[in-house]
Design a protein around this motif. Structure first.
Motif, mmCIF file in Angstrom:
data_model
loop_
_atom_site.group_PDB
_atom_site.id
_atom_site.type_symbol
_atom_site.label_atom_id
_atom_site.label_comp_id
_atom_site.label_asym_id
_atom_site.label_seq_id
_atom_site.Cartn_x
_atom_site.Cartn_y
_atom_site.Cartn_z
ATOM 1 N N THR A 97 30.044 42.849 35.045
ATOM 2 C CA THR A 97 30.794 41.919 35.870
ATOM 3 C C THR A 97 31.949 42.619 36.580
ATOM 4 N N GLY A 98 32.616 43.535 35.878
ATOM 5 C CA GLY A 98 33.674 44.315 36.508
ATOM 6 C C GLY A 98 33.151 45.159 37.655
ATOM 7 N N MET B 183 30.590 44.496 39.512
ATOM 8 C CA MET B 183 30.254 43.647 40.653
ATOM 9 C C MET B 183 31.496 43.149 41.384
ATOM 10 N N ALA B 184 32.572 42.901 40.646
ATOM 11 C CA ALA B 184 33.833 42.548 41.305
ATOM 12 C C ALA B 184 34.312 43.725 42.155
ATOM 13 N N MET B 185 34.201 44.924 41.604
ATOM 14 C CA MET B 185 34.552 46.136 42.353
ATOM 15 C C MET B 185 33.658 46.281 43.587
ATOM 16 N N TYR B 186 32.356 46.070 43.399
ATOM 17 C CA TYR B 186 31.397 46.165 44.498
ATOM 18 C C TYR B 186 31.801 45.204 45.629
ATOM 19 N N SER B 187 32.155 43.977 45.261
ATOM 20 C CA SER B 187 32.556 42.987 46.264
ATOM 21 C C SER B 187 33.757 43.468 47.064
ATOM 22 N N LEU B 188 34.739 44.031 46.366
ATOM 23 C CA LEU B 188 35.943 44.502 47.056
ATOM 24 C C LEU B 188 35.658 45.736 47.903
ATOM 25 N N ASN B 189 34.780 46.611 47.425
ATOM 26 C CA ASN B 189 34.392 47.770 48.233
ATOM 27 C C ASN B 189 33.732 47.314 49.534
ATOM 28 N N MET B 190 32.827 46.346 49.416
ATOM 29 C CA MET B 190 32.143 45.835 50.606
ATOM 30 C C MET B 190 33.133 45.106 51.520
ATOM 31 N N ALA C 3 38.285 46.784 39.791
ATOM 32 C CA ALA C 3 38.225 45.755 40.827
ATOM 33 C C ALA C 3 39.621 45.504 41.377
ATOM 34 N N VAL C 4 40.028 46.341 42.302
ATOM 35 C CA VAL C 4 41.362 46.222 42.903
ATOM 36 C C VAL C 4 41.297 46.719 44.343
ATOM 37 N N ILE D 64 41.181 41.674 39.741
ATOM 38 C CA ILE D 64 40.804 40.787 38.640
ATOM 39 C C ILE D 64 41.982 40.573 37.705
ATOM 40 N N LEU D 65 42.711 41.641 37.447
ATOM 41 C CA LEU D 65 43.733 41.601 36.406
ATOM 42 C C LEU D 65 45.061 41.134 36.977
ATOM 43 N N ARG D 66 45.569 40.023 36.416
ATOM 44 C CA ARG D 66 46.904 39.564 36.763
ATOM 45 C C ARG D 66 47.928 40.424 36.039
ATOM 46 N N GLY D 67 49.182 40.192 36.321
ATOM 47 C CA GLY D 67 50.251 41.027 35.779
ATOM 48 C C GLY D 67 50.179 41.243 34.282
#
Length: 890
Positions: free
Chosen positions: A559-560, A562-569, A646-647, A695-698
């Motif tokens: 899942t991490g 895919m979140a990274m993949y989304s941000l890369n795209m 994912a940032v 993904i990660l809040r403070g």
């Protein structure tokens, strides 16, 4: 006045493909035996289908191998070195190593060789091979390795004692191009011992066998002929006419690159002069093994010399596509000129690196990346059907390994993870290779990313092929990230971004992203599985296999990723949209994808159960059992750190130029405040009014970093471990079907047999994951700036910026290769010869991974693929050091 462009860079700019100055290069494998391509067995036993012992006698179908080998870009004509120390029972014609069943930790090359230099066009290359004067310990290596358990270290060539008294030859192999198809070859053997010793050097040229398989288009058989003792005429209509000039050769030897059926299978041979003919002539003194008429498809020039103690012996050759009256006139001048040009090229590439030791390590890293290219040939449809002139393969092949990939047809120059231990392309390894390659040859790096997404690689359903042993395995989706990073490096070096490259890759990645969404989100809730995802044995059971419990697994790393993949795209779409506004729609699409995935990681679509464990403040995989119960698998591993990847940071300038994207983003956030409040700091301005997507809040970010920076858990002296050291005293145990499955901290080689037991993610340090963590930390730094501080290391009381923590991790990784205060390199650990011997100590190997406690190099010793990322780390740390100096002066 502008600085003049180097000769090597001019050559690079002449063509962008693997022709011209790149037509010839180090494109031979170092091991073709024991590969899936050459396996025609009924039981898919590749290691025993063609063994090292068979290799000298069998004509390969799909490729060739050789020591320090070169070939043209389709390996029609191949050149490599063979040696004989007058003690061994066979020629040293190929590098020796153990198969998975022979070694206690999987396949393992048992040789000492080093890639020392290469320009990107291969206008100059240098390699070193260390060859024992006494008998090479073949049997000793096999027998001792078989005795050892998985709890013991590997038995290495230095452990045999064969190098103890310096009774070996240092053989340097150099290639220098006088022109595109004019290659000077120099072999210099240094006797490092205190006694004179004989050595036979056999520069060998041969044709890849294309004529034995029964295809109408390939019935033509090329030919080589000898010209006195001076030259070998090479005639192949597929590539043209060449000559190999052999200075002062003692004799020329010819045979055929055809199988010795009599030796291997006890049936008659088509020719009396088989592939192993030169071996039998030299070692066994069988005069009839070579063709007295000096014709054939394989030929060697013999050079035999007794080399005095401490002396050296040099052999020179020239491979060229035209006749030359004085082939060795100006030889040394040309060689020296190409060396100077290479130095000039690297002066520019390595700008900013001033430390002499780091310059040398980085230069060898680049050399390894460039030497580890290979012409990779694999037509799976033909492989499954079999060849007309050969026995038909087993019917099982139609349903067995890679049967679903009949469309795949590879015949390209590819970057290999390692040309002996992993002489086949691996898609996620290759993505990491492209970053250091982009520094020296951005066009080659871009072509590597493009090739695995072509229609004859990528599956029609959108899956990217994983690697030869199973193209259907699932690797982490890192290709969008690599595409963006290569784009950035290319833009930095050339002053202009290649938008056409981004757009081309983006369209293919859309297909792959859709495959992930459709096939790896089993519950339809934006929580992804995926299987082993490259990290072999990190879990309590094989995540690619059917679960022993039944049910399904939802993965924090899947899942991490895919979140990274989304941000890369998203980031790629934003960049393209700055020139082509229509891509704002795609940017919006991936923004929403990211929101849904990130929100799901928090609450699993509204359920109370989450992949985040409040008690441990960490992410874990979740097991869903058939009885509808669910449980977190509380293993503190790299799986829980991957959500950091994912940032992404968007700047006000971007948004100002993309009004449609900004408007849609603000509409989504206004209408889905639940998602906005869960994962986005969109409404909080950061450094320079930039906007953070993560993904990660403070709080969660702080807690993940706290654990990652803890030296009793993830932080090692040499980087971030893949499993927390917490599990050394607290192994994770899982009971199923009366068995207890266990995960404990294992800092070095694997102690289990999962995935063959030749790699280990239960504690060691791996460069790709460390590099991604550092890359992500620098993005957090970009948003938060220097005012935001973290405790590093945890519980030290030392507060630093996120950037300083990231740079410290980079320095720890670099320290694997550098001499410490005692003059020792951690990667070589106990091996005194490598630590202090002047002929060893400055030679750098690039291992697959490293001991999480001592830093000892492990796995493949020439995995210059992703470990070559150290070249990028050296550059970033060196630039940061200059920045620190400037700040200190202010």
């Amino acid at each position: 006045m502008s600085k003049s462009i180097s000769a090597e860079k001019l050559r690079l700019n002449t063509r962008k493909d693997n022709k011209g100055w790149k037509k010839w290069g180090p494109y031979l494998s170092e091991r073709q035996w024991g590969t899936v391509r050459e396996d025609y067995s009924a039981n898919q036993d590749a290691w025993n289908s063609v063994t090292h012992d068979m290799a000298r006698s069998i004509a390969y179908r799909w490729g060739e191998e050789g020591i320090a080998g070169i070939s043209d870009n389709k390996s029609h004509i191949c050149f490599g070195l063979a040696f004989w120390n007058h003690n061994d029972h066979i020629l040293k014609e190929r590098l020796f190593g153990l198969t998975g069943s022979e070694s206690n930790h999987g396949e393992d090359v048992k040789e000492l060789y080093y890639y020392l230099d290469s320009t990107p066009t291969h206008s100059y290359m240098k390699m070193l091979y260390k060859y024992p004067i006494n008998s090479y310990p073949y049997d000793q290596l096999v027998s001792e390795s078989r005795k050892r358990s998985r709890l013991e270290p590997e038995y290495e060539i230095l452990d045999t004692g064969v190098f103890d008294n310096n009774e070996y030859f240092d053989i340097f192999i150099e290639y220098s191009k006088a022109d595109e198809q004019d290659i000077l070859i120099k072999i210099t053997a240094h006797n490092r011992s205190k006694k004179a010793a004989p050595l036979t050097i056999l520069p060998t040229v041969w044709f890849r066998n294309t004529w034995s398989w029964g295809y109408e288009n390939y019935k033509y058989k090329p030919m080589m002929t000898g010209v006195a003792k001076k030259a070998i005429d090479i005639d192949n209509k597929n590539i043209g006419h060449y000559k190999l000039y052999c200075e002062n050769a003692q004799e020329l030897l010819f045979c055929e690159n055809e199988t010795n059926f009599e030796r291997l299978y006890k049936v008659g041979n088509a020719s009396p002069y088989c592939k192993d003919g030169i071996n039998d002539y030299i070692v066994n003194d069988i005069k009839t093994a070579v063709n007295p008429n000096n014709i054939g498809t394989k030929a060697a020039a013999r050079y035999t010399k007794t080399v005095k103690a401490g002396d050296s012996y040099t052999v020179r050759l020239r491979l060229v596509d035209h006749s030359i009256l004085e082939p060795f006139g100006g030889f040394e001048d040309t060689m020296d000129k190409r060396i100077r040009e290479g130095n000039q090229f690297y002066e520019e590439v390595q700008q900013g690196v001033e430390n002499p030791e780091l310059l040398k390590i980085q230069r060898q890293a680049y050399a390894g990346m460039l030497w580890t290219k290979q012409w990779y040939y694999y037509n799976i449809n033909e492989w499954i059907k079999g060849d007309p002139a050969m026995p038909k393969p087993s019917e099982y092949r139609k349903y067995g390994r890679n049967a679903g990939w009949r469309h795949m047809y590879s015949a390209n120059i590819l970057s290999m993870p390692d040309k002996w231990e992993y002489p086949w392309f691996a898609a996620w390894d290759l993505a990491f290779h492209t970053l250091p390659l982009a520094r020296v040859d951005p066009d080659f790096a871009k072509r590597q990313l493009a090739v695995v997404l072509r229609e004859y690689y990528m599956h029609p359903n959108g899956q990217i092929p994983a690697y030869e042993w199973s193209f259907s395995d699932v690797n982490p989706p890192v290709h969008a990230w690599a595409t963006w990073r290569v784009y950035e490096i290319d833009k930095e070096m050339n002053g202009k971004g290649d938008i056409a490259f981004l757009e081309k890759i983006f369209h293919k990645l859309l297909l792959n992203f859709t495959w992930w969404v459709n096939l790896k989100d089993e519950g339809g809730n934006n929580i992804f599985g995926g299987g082993f995802l490259g990290m072999d044995n990190i879990g309590v059971f094989d995540r690619s296999a059917t679960l022993p419990t039944g049910g399904r697994l939802e993965q924090a790393d899947g899942t991490g990723w895919m979140a990274m993949y989304s941000l890369n795209m998203l980031r790629i779409a934003v960049e393209i949209a700055l020139e082509r506004p229509v891509y704002q729609d795609m940017a919006s699409k991936f923004f929403e994808h990211f929101l849904h995935i990130a929100g799901a990681m928090q609450s699993l679509g509204g359920d109370e159960i989450s992949l985040w464990d409040e008690e441990d403040q960490f992410y874990y995989d979740m097991l869903h059992l058939p009885n509808n119960n669910s449980m977190l698998l509380k293993i503190r591993s790299m799986v829980g750190l991957i959500p950091l990847f994912a940032v992404e940071v968007l700047t006000p300038e971007m948004l100002e130029k993309l009004p449609d994207f900004r408007r849609r983003v603000e509409w989504v956030l206004a209408n889905r405040p639940d998602l906005a409040s869960l994962i986005s700091r969109w409404y909080e301005s950061g450094k320079g009014e930039s906007r953070l997507l993560a993904i990660l809040r403070g709080h969660r970010m702080k807690m993940i970093m706290k654990r990652m920076f803890d030296e009793t858990e993830f932080l090692s002296d040499f980087g971030i471990r893949s499993l927390s050291k917490y599990h050394l005293e607290n192994p994770y145990q899982f009971r199923v079907n009366g068995d207890v499955l266990r995960v404990d901290y294992t800092p070095a080689e694997s102690t289990g047999s999962m995935f063959g037991g030749n790699s280990n993610w239960r504690g060691p340090i791996w460069f790709p994951m460390n590099f991604l963590l550092i890359d992500s930390l620098m993005k957090f730094q970009e948003y938060y700036g220097n005012d935001y501080e973290v405790e590093y290391p945890t519980n030290s009381g030392n507060m630093v910026s996120i950037k300083e923590a990231a740079l410290s991790i980079s320095e720890r990784l670099i320290n694997l290769f550098t001499e410490n205060s005692e003059g020792r390199r951690p990667m070589y650990e106990k091996y005194e010869k490598m630590q202090s011997d002047p002929h060893f100590k400055d030679l750098i190997l690039f291992n697959e991974y490293f001991d999480g406690d001592t830093g000892k190099g492990l796995g493949a010793a020439h995995q210059t693929g992703w470990t070559g990322l150290v070249a990028e780390l050296i550059l970033s740390v060196s630039k940061a050091e200059k920045g620190r100096f400037k700040e200190a002066k202010v």
